[in-house]
Design an enzyme around this catalytic site. Sequence first.
Site, short mmCIF file in Angstrom:
data_model
loop_
_atom_site.label_atom_id
_atom_site.label_comp_id
_atom_site.label_asym_id
_atom_site.label_seq_id
_atom_site.Cartn_x
_atom_site.Cartn_y
_atom_site.Cartn_z
N SER A 12 32.57 44.94 41.58
CA SER A 12 31.82 45.64 40.54
C SER A 12 31.79 47.15 40.77
CB SER A 12 30.39 45.10 40.46
OG SER A 12 29.73 45.25 41.71
N ASP B 69 58.78 36.66 44.73
CA ASP B 69 57.47 37.25 44.55
C ASP B 69 57.35 38.43 45.52
OD1 ASP B 69 54.74 37.26 43.52
OD2 ASP B 69 54.20 36.72 45.56
#
Length: 713
Positions: A406, A335
């Site tokens: 957001s 990874d």
Amino acid sequence: MNENQKLDTRTTAEPGSDEHDGAGPAHAQAEYAEVPSALLTASMLREALPGALRKLDPRALAATPVMLIVEIGAVATAVLSIIDPSTLGWAVTVWLWLTVLFGTLAESVAEGRGKAQAASLRALQTETTARRLTGRDRRRLADQPTEEVASTSLRAGDLVLVAAGERVPGDGDVVEGVASVDESAVTGESAPVIRESGGDRSAVTGGTTVLSDRIVVRITSDPGQSFVDRMIGLVEGSQRQRTPNELALNVLLGTLTAVFVAVCISLYFVADYSDAHQSLLVLTALLVCLIPTTIGALLSAIGIAGMDRLVRRNVLAMSGRAVEAAGDVDVLLLDKTGTITYGNRQASELHTISGVERHELLEAALLASLADETPEGRSIVTLIEEETGQHVSVPDGATLVEFSASTRMSGIDVSGRRVRKGAAGAACGWVEETGGAQSDEIHAAVEQVASSGGTPLVVAEQVDGSPARLLGVVHLKDVVKDGMRERFDQMRAMGLRTVMITGDNAVTAKAIAEEAGVDDFLAEATPEDKLALIRKEQHGGRMVAMCGDGTNDAPALAQADVGVAMNTGTTAAKEAGNMVDLDSDPTKLIDVVEIGKQLLITRGALTTFSVANDVAKYFAILPAMFVVAFPGLDVLNVMRLSSPQSAIVSAVVFNALVIVALIPLALRGVRYRPAAAEVLLRRNLLVYGVGGLITPFVGIKVLDLLVSLVPGL
């Protein structure tokens, strides 16, 4: 290199150092690693002796049929010597008992090497006082009321507050805060490490010490089931299960033992029929020398020592099967985040555009990052403070705008000035909303950073309500750990194919892969993609090893033949893997593979030696048994031994002493050198096959000269 990187830097052994068996030049006259003086000492033998005596219990020896047969033979010869005392009888009896004892001593010494480590680990288990959270308000956990409880009363799911100078009361995950933690008691590393919430470096181990700040930890294990508890059980060998290869070899040894028992029983009647009567004493000595006692006595010690060598490299194997599988690994999946790279994107440079002074960009980027508590935001602050030599705090009256998923921006509002920093699309969109203009230079810089595999962040500002303007671009990049390319070159020389797995896009993945030196990469990988790749490789007949540290790596770690979880990783990753690297160094898999290959090669080498040296013992005992009845067999007495009695005793004594002589090799392991299978097989046959034939002839002849001086033999 910023501070976080410094804290997580690990020292890796250089090729050719003592940390890499087989990396340096071979000894001119030995094919196994040089045994250090501390490997087998008199004090270790004294400490192992009580355990060796306890293992003489037939119930304990039942797992090793070869040694059980030797013990039965020792009992039988003892009874015969009591009934009909003789020098030969007592000599054979004593050395048969010593043969069994030396076999149990080898296993006891191997187990004892882990007990010292277990003792130091138990120091981590001292009961401490924990501050357990009792409040229900989850908005700010660290401010909730607490109660003091004993660490042994904590249960999985409890939340505890740990401040600077306090011990972590149990295994868990950081759910709030960031702190520097001293893990030297577990890993042996003196440098502290960063543990923080919301990432793949959230796991903490009970008994470690928080050095700075404070964190809230969610306990993940009940008493007696912690990571340290499992380590203690494993290093002491109590949970070591026999591997399939070891079980198969035990079956082979058991079968050979049964065959030779039948042969010796048949010889009794053949000898009686041919008027070459043989006593049970002589037949017992023959049986012990016929069966593969050498490898039978050392087999358990080899397996235990393999796991012990891993522990000494700060790798905890959950089973012997994993160690053995490591020796057959073909493909290594790593990874990227936290494994090949340091795990967090770090600010590396800032790009200005025309009309903007560099100090303007530095000031704006710094102010916009003061509210950004992500690792990326902190790295920007660190980079700018290092360049300017100044430490900046939040201005009075300022309103911080924290980063959110957001808005994808962070910033600050102070004295009529609004500064923002964030993703290119978000920052440029904010500028347009205020009436500001776009910049081709900004878009070119963003494209340049992205094409190099980095992540661009755009900085902009608005002053006194005027249209906002773009100032420049911050270049974030994954920092590849030092020495990765050299280590991957070593893996390639060992026949391993390395594949980097990442969720990044193909452009970023390609850049990191080229910098690190891996053979291949899988970009935009989901947990399902990782599983599919592992299964594809396994279906192709290859053994797969996987390194990872995140919760999203857990399925792949569980599927891989060898799953190495980083100790810095999440609890889910550590539970899914069958090995845990306490140093969190993915290139440690080179050591793991070398030790796995050492285990297999050592077992094969000593099996070859055991079978080969039996041949010499046949030439010692068989002519001695039948030369009186069949004088023509004297031609087989190639060692010209003094008498039938001294030949028998010399063979039995050599059979016992060779076990002791090979204990250091079983503990250290045969030196591994990257080479083709046929080369390793040829070396094995030449060194341990031919050596196993020659050594007994010399040893038995020397012993015969000494034994012949004993009256009655």
